[in-house]
Design a protein around this motif. Sequence first.
Motif, mmCIF file in Angstrom:
data_model
loop_
_atom_site.group_PDB
_atom_site.id
_atom_site.type_symbol
_atom_site.label_atom_id
_atom_site.label_comp_id
_atom_site.label_asym_id
_atom_site.label_seq_id
_atom_site.Cartn_x
_atom_site.Cartn_y
_atom_site.Cartn_z
ATOM 1 N N GLY A 1 36.348 77.766 51.795
ATOM 2 C CA GLY A 1 35.070 77.031 51.445
ATOM 3 C C GLY A 1 35.572 77.160 49.731
ATOM 4 O O GLY A 1 34.507 77.471 48.681
ATOM 5 N N TYR A 2 36.571 77.386 49.424
ATOM 6 C CA TYR A 2 36.944 76.289 47.962
ATOM 7 C C TYR A 2 36.776 75.012 47.896
ATOM 8 O O TYR A 2 36.431 75.095 46.303
ATOM 9 N N ALA A 3 36.613 74.206 48.465
ATOM 10 C CA ALA A 3 36.233 73.179 48.081
ATOM 11 C C ALA A 3 35.402 72.450 49.427
ATOM 12 O O ALA A 3 35.325 73.060 50.124
ATOM 13 N N CYS A 4 34.399 71.599 49.123
ATOM 14 C CA CYS A 4 33.814 70.965 50.477
ATOM 15 C C CYS A 4 34.000 70.227 50.950
ATOM 16 O O CYS A 4 33.690 69.258 51.930
ATOM 17 N N SER A 5 34.744 69.328 50.345
ATOM 18 C CA SER A 5 35.704 68.106 51.356
ATOM 19 C C SER A 5 37.447 68.038 51.295
ATOM 20 O O SER A 5 38.084 68.183 49.497
ATOM 21 N N ILE A 6 38.664 66.713 51.499
ATOM 22 C CA ILE A 6 39.654 67.603 51.470
ATOM 23 C C ILE A 6 39.860 66.194 50.011
ATOM 24 O O ILE A 6 40.669 66.936 48.857
ATOM 25 N N LYS A 7 38.737 65.175 50.075
ATOM 26 C CA LYS A 7 38.755 64.369 47.968
ATOM 27 C C LYS A 7 38.750 65.797 47.073
ATOM 28 O O LYS A 7 39.085 65.525 46.603
ATOM 29 N N GLU A 8 37.457 66.474 47.187
ATOM 30 C CA GLU A 8 36.896 66.834 46.235
ATOM 31 C C GLU A 8 38.270 68.019 45.995
ATOM 32 O O GLU A 8 38.582 69.151 45.003
ATOM 33 N N ALA A 9 39.437 68.490 47.498
ATOM 34 C CA ALA A 9 39.759 69.717 46.925
ATOM 35 C C ALA A 9 41.217 69.187 46.010
ATOM 36 O O ALA A 9 41.975 69.631 45.298
ATOM 37 N N PHE A 10 41.441 67.711 46.501
ATOM 38 C CA PHE A 10 42.474 66.675 45.803
ATOM 39 C C PHE A 10 41.926 67.079 43.678
ATOM 40 O O PHE A 10 42.590 66.909 43.242
ATOM 41 N N HIS A 11 41.015 66.337 44.596
ATOM 42 C CA HIS A 11 40.059 66.271 42.709
ATOM 43 C C HIS A 11 39.755 67.292 41.681
ATOM 44 O O HIS A 11 40.126 67.651 40.313
ATOM 45 N N GLN A 12 39.720 68.790 41.651
ATOM 46 C CA GLN A 12 39.263 69.954 41.722
ATOM 47 C C GLN A 12 41.308 70.782 41.394
ATOM 48 O O GLN A 12 40.571 70.656 40.161
ATOM 49 N N PHE A 13 42.134 70.424 42.585
ATOM 50 C CA PHE A 13 43.251 71.343 42.013
ATOM 51 C C PHE A 13 44.224 70.430 42.494
ATOM 52 O O PHE A 13 45.762 70.511 42.046
ATOM 53 N N LEU A 14 44.562 70.298 43.142
ATOM 54 C CA LEU A 14 45.754 69.507 44.328
ATOM 55 C C LEU A 14 46.209 67.534 43.563
ATOM 56 O O LEU A 14 47.646 67.512 43.566
ATOM 57 N N ALA A 15 45.629 67.002 42.608
ATOM 58 C CA ALA A 15 45.953 65.991 42.599
ATOM 59 C C ALA A 15 47.030 66.092 40.629
ATOM 60 O O ALA A 15 46.994 66.688 40.845
ATOM 61 N N LYS A 16 47.386 64.449 40.859
ATOM 62 C CA LYS A 16 48.461 64.534 39.473
ATOM 63 C C LYS A 16 47.254 65.152 38.952
ATOM 64 O O LYS A 16 46.554 64.215 38.203
#
Length: 277
Positions: free
Chosen positions: A143-158
């Motif tokens: 529940g920390y992100a609503c989608s994979i894209k969002e998880a990258f956008h918020q936390f994991l992307a460069k």
Amino acid sequence: MLYADLHIHSTFSDGELTPSEILNTAMLKGIKCISITDHDTIMSQYQLEPYFCESNPIIIPGLEISTEYCDCEIHFLAYFIDIYNQPLVETLSRIREARVGRFKDIIKELYKLDIHILPDDIDKQEDVSIGRPHIARLLVQKGYACSIKEAFHQFLAKGKPAYVERYKINYKEALKLIAEAGGVAVLAHPAEVYKGLSTEKLIKEFKVYGLRGVEVFHPSHSNMEISKFYNLAKKYDLVITGGSDFHSSIDNGTVSIGLTGLNETLTDKLLRRNRNK
Ligand code: AMP
Ligand code: ZN
Ligand code: FE
Ligand code: FE
């Protein structure tokens, strides 16, 4: 459905399906030729090896390797590699070990953001080439992100708070390694990563070090890009490849096995080129 899908990820890297599930899916869809191209690992190839000699579907041993080129990340696909080539096997296991270290560092960065996940929370098989999608899926599940894209956008992307650089080998070293393992090195999804760099310049330079093909067909390519890369492959006498880059139905949304790839004529050309190498 296309004849060949030569870019598929399995559970040995960041894909959702096991090699045998991929094989079954391809057979059900009537795809005639596949290649599993996991990130920095050829573990899936050992499971597929008993089927290498069968012709339906034809299985091409494959790999996708991440490399460093002037501060840019370049992916090469490698086809027809000898999966017992020692330098290749050793280099890949070194890269995978570095991935584990980086995975732990990402977890530490997330902890600083009050996101508490443990290495054991990740549902993965042994010896997997661990990547950010594994963490992204867990962030969604928890529940920390609503989608994979969002998880990258918020936390994991460069550039995002939990981004951690990953060890990559130099592009020249990778091209040499692939050639010495009897493989055909292909520039992966040129439109996706190299925005701002001239693809023609890259191709010219990589060809000197052993590049043999270009991935012309990829879901991220527009029709204009497809014809541009097709013409470049012809101009520089390189083989044309293509595939769906399928990871999972959650991550990729509309992407599915066999939706992007090669027709029969181009597949035959690739197979013939390998026989004559
Ligand atoms: P890694 O190998 O750990 O650096 O992760 C790279 C993989 O993460 C890629 O192969 C993609 O599958 C996935 N990925 C990278 N960027 C994104 C993004 N912005 N959204 C979703 N998936 C991504
Ligand atoms: Zn991936
Ligand atoms: Fe890639
Ligand atoms: Fe890929």
